[in-house]
Design an enzyme around this catalytic site. Structure first.
Site, mmCIF file in Angstrom:
data_model
loop_
_atom_site.group_PDB
_atom_site.id
_atom_site.type_symbol
_atom_site.label_atom_id
_atom_site.label_comp_id
_atom_site.label_asym_id
_atom_site.label_seq_id
_atom_site.Cartn_x
_atom_site.Cartn_y
_atom_site.Cartn_z
ATOM 1 N N GLU A 1 -3.663 14.661 2.597
ATOM 2 C CA GLU A 1 -4.159 13.813 1.504
ATOM 3 C C GLU A 1 -4.561 14.625 0.270
ATOM 4 O OE1 GLU A 1 -3.641 10.801 1.689
ATOM 5 O OE2 GLU A 1 -3.245 10.666 3.841
ATOM 6 N N HIS B 1 0.850 -1.194 0.000
ATOM 7 C CA HIS B 1 0.000 0.000 0.000
ATOM 8 C C HIS B 1 0.888 1.248 0.000
ATOM 9 C CE1 HIS B 1 -3.908 1.933 0.415
ATOM 10 N NE2 HIS B 1 -3.212 2.887 1.010
ATOM 11 N N ALA B 2 0.669 2.129 -0.961
ATOM 12 C CA ALA B 2 1.580 3.255 -1.175
ATOM 13 C C ALA B 2 1.651 4.162 0.053
ATOM 14 C CB ALA B 2 1.116 4.072 -2.380
ATOM 15 N N HIS C 1 -6.622 0.416 5.402
ATOM 16 C CA HIS C 1 -6.638 1.383 6.499
ATOM 17 C C HIS C 1 -7.289 0.837 7.768
ATOM 18 C CE1 HIS C 1 -6.095 3.424 2.710
ATOM 19 N NE2 HIS C 1 -5.549 4.423 3.351
ATOM 20 N N HIS D 1 2.581 14.351 -0.429
ATOM 21 C CA HIS D 1 2.960 14.134 0.973
ATOM 22 C C HIS D 1 4.429 14.522 1.189
ATOM 23 C CE1 HIS D 1 -0.721 12.151 2.111
ATOM 24 N NE2 HIS D 1 -0.529 11.070 1.395
ATOM 25 N N HIS E 1 -0.036 11.913 -5.920
ATOM 26 C CA HIS E 1 -0.624 11.956 -4.575
ATOM 27 C C HIS E 1 0.475 11.788 -3.516
ATOM 28 C CE1 HIS E 1 -3.591 10.956 -1.358
ATOM 29 N NE2 HIS E 1 -2.607 10.174 -0.944
ATOM 30 N N GLU E 2 1.287 10.766 -3.692
ATOM 31 C CA GLU E 2 2.334 10.467 -2.697
ATOM 32 C C GLU E 2 3.383 11.580 -2.640
ATOM 33 O OE1 GLU E 2 2.042 8.179 -0.527
ATOM 34 O OE2 GLU E 2 0.268 7.334 -1.464
ATOM 35 N N TYR F 1 -9.634 11.218 3.858
ATOM 36 C CA TYR F 1 -9.733 11.125 2.398
ATOM 37 C C TYR F 1 -11.009 11.784 1.890
ATOM 38 C CZ TYR F 1 -5.914 7.861 2.996
ATOM 39 O OH TYR F 1 -4.716 7.298 3.335
#
Ligand code: X8Z
Ligand code: ZN
Length: 587
Positions: free
Chosen positions: A401, A343-344, A486, A377, A373-374, A496
């Protein structure tokens, strides 16, 4: 999940933490500052130790690495709880704003509250790492054949690509079969976390999670409901259209006319992003004029190059490139010879420059988006790395997020042409199809609000909000929530939902800053330094101020508002309403 491990504490009314109610007579503001600085120093050390241990345990799932990670987590939780308890000695004291905020954040920082009893605290830390590890190792062997072991990646590909309802059902059931063995552990985990939360003065650990939004928990719950009502008509319209098209495709005995949609037909294991069934539901004549997955594959783009393209978007906005160690230490591809938590996630190991990505990248459009997306972060983590440790987090968890996604909304055909991935930008005739594709991922996602419940409750919630049903009868022998990362890994999920609304609000603000005035979905802020600078203003604040101020720094608005999302999709909504005439909307 990003790895600010400090964001792993909980929130509680300070008064319940200690018996003594010391006042200005017994403590001074100077002592409070000295105390919080000492606490920050110690928590930083323990967070780094936990991040290092957890990085290894997620990259090499073994009993030993799990034990090391659980132990480091336990030490961090113990110290945080201890400091939070001690901090009550400054209650009621007039303090400088930064010190007061840090004391509050200290008390609110645990995501996993644990009982003070050391044995129970260890047990709890072990439960979390073991469920996460089992999730990472999860496999399904069709027909019990050990030679055909399918992991989540392989099963997700079936969900995305197959149009055979029998095969879809088999893959769906196969994956969900990994979860029942977690059920007992999960039950115990909830018991212990709730005990920990109660010791800190909360009703349960959910109540602690909801206390972290710079407003009373009930007021926050009302905010979430308000936002949900704002977007529900858009969701319902999309749902009705998708249901009608799936009924055409799979027939009346598989898809009900008026009821919830069976969860295995939507192109995604959790029915939460529907982009993979775009060809089944696209507006006529609107099939995309290009397929990014095919283009990336045809160009032999590899995992690292996908990340490079994402990085270049951020540097085009004026952000410095990622450090060399990012490229040396990250995991970009699934190793052939061992189990990892695929999971990323994006990590900041040392609160400075040691940023990493851990992701089993596939060469697809979906993962191209997820990389942005990552990286959102990672760039956020670096932007706030000059803040004191307790302020090194996003304004609230939804912000973390939202950032990468708000940048990824700029992956328009216009942008893809600019970077040479496509030759020609489709005309406005292509817009409906483009919007549909994005809506299938972003609008379909919205009802994924509250997953952490048991089987019956889980499916009741999924029916109520999402309008999806299990494809086969389920019982309490099952544990379907555990088939979602999650839940197994104890990551609060409301973030999210917030992010899916916030990202459009942030995107609109950046487009405004870039001087863009056309239809929102055609805007790209690629190469725009003014938009990047504005974004950075919000990012570098970290958690130092209440989130409405951070939102204001970027958008000029203090309230989360779904209006930008609704504007973005307005042309699609009008088209959907037209299509849905004579159809039942809802379930
Ligand atoms: O978990 C994630 C990211 C890591 S923070 C890949 N997401 C949610 C999910 O997969 O359920 C991104 C979208 C929603
Ligand atoms: Zn994320």
């Amino acid at each position: 999940m990003f790895a600010l491990m400090l964001a792993a504490v909980l929130s509680f009314p300070a008064t319940v933490l200690g018996q003594a109610k010391p006042t200005a007579k017994t403590a001074t503001a100077a002592q409070a500052r000295a105390f919080i600085e000492k606490a920050e120093k110690r928590l930083k050390e323990l967070s780094i130790q936990y991040a290092q241990a957890d990085w290894v345990s997620q990259n090499f799932i073994t009993d030993d690495t799990a034990a090391l990670s659980a132990d480091a987590n336990k030490n961090l939780i113990a110290a945080t709880t201890e400091f939070a308890t001690q901090a009550t000695r400054f209650d009621g004291l007039k303090l400088p704003a930064d010190v007061a905020r840090k004391l509050l954040l200290l008390k609110l920082s645990l995501t996993l509250p644990a009982p003070k009893n050391d044995a129970e605290r260890s047990e709890l830390a072990n439960l979390v790492v073991s469920m996460q590890g089992d999730y990472g190792k999860g496999k399904y062997c069709p027909d019990g054949d050990q030679n055909k072991r399918l992991d989540l990646g392989a099963l997700s590909r079936i969900l995305a690509e197959s149009r055979d309802p029998k095969q879809l059902l088999d893959a769906w059931r196969g994956w969900h079969a990994i979860a029942p063995p977690m059920r007992q552990r999960y039950t115990r985990f909830v018991e212990l976390a709730n005990k920990g939360a109660r010791e800190l003065g909360f009703a349960d650990s959910g109540a602690m999670w909801r206390a972290k939004y710079d407003m009373p928990p009930d007021a926050f719950a009302r905010e979430v409901d308000r936002l949900w009502l704002q977007v529900k008509p858009l969701y319902d319209a999309l749902h009705a259209h998708v249901r009608a098209k799936l009924r055409e495709k799979y027939g009346a005995d598989v898809v009900p006319e008026n009821g919830p949609i069976p969860a295995h037909l939507l192109g995604n294991m959790w029915a939460q992003q529907w982009g993979n069934i775009y060809p089944l539901v696209s507006p006529p004549e609107q099939e995309k004029t290009f397929d990014l997955t095919e283009i990336l594959k045809a160009r032999k783009t590899d995992e690292k190059e996908m990340v490079r393209i994402g990085e270049r978007f951020f540097t085009s906005l004026g952000f410095a490139p990622l450090p060399q160690t990012f490229w040396e230490r990250s995991l970009f591809a699934k190793p052939r010879d061992r189990d990892v938590v695929c999971h990323a996630s994006a990590w900041s190991i040392d609160f400075k420059e040691d940023l990493r990505l851990k992701m089993c990248i596939e060469i697809t459009e979906e993962d191209f988006q997820t990389i942005h997306h990552e990286l959102g972060h990672n760039f956020y983590q670096r932007a706030y790395n000059k803040q004191p440790v307790l302020f090194q987090d996003s304004a609230n968890d939804g912000f973390h997020e939202a950032v990468g996604d708000s940048v990824a909304l700029s992956i328009t055909p216009e942008y893809l042409k600019q970077i040479g991935l496509i030759e020609k930008v489709p005309g406005v005739e292509g817009d409906l199809g483009y919007l549909m594709k994005i809506a299938l991922d972003k609008v379909a996602f919205l009802p994924e609000v509250r997953p952490a419940e048991y089987n019956k409750a889980w499916w009741e919630l999924r029916k109520k909000y999402q309008g999806v049903a299990p494809p086969v009868a389920r019982s309490e022998a099952e544990f379907d929530p555990g088939a979602k990362y999650h839940v197994a890994a104890n990551v609060p999920y409301t973030r999210y939902f917030l992010a899916h609304i916030l990202q459009f609000q942030m995107f609109r603000a950046m487009c405004r800053e870039a001087g863009y005035t056309g239809p929102l979905h055609r805007c790209t802020i690629y190469n725009n330094k003014a938009a990047g600078a504005k974004l950075n203003k919000m990012l570098e604040m970290g958690l130092s101020r209440p989130w409405p101020e951070a939102l204001e720094a970027l958008t000029g608005e203090k309230q989360i508002d779904a209006r930008a999302m609704l504007d973005y999709f307005a042309p699609l909504k009008a088209w959907l309403d037209e299509q849905n005439k004579g159809r039942k909307v809802g379930w």
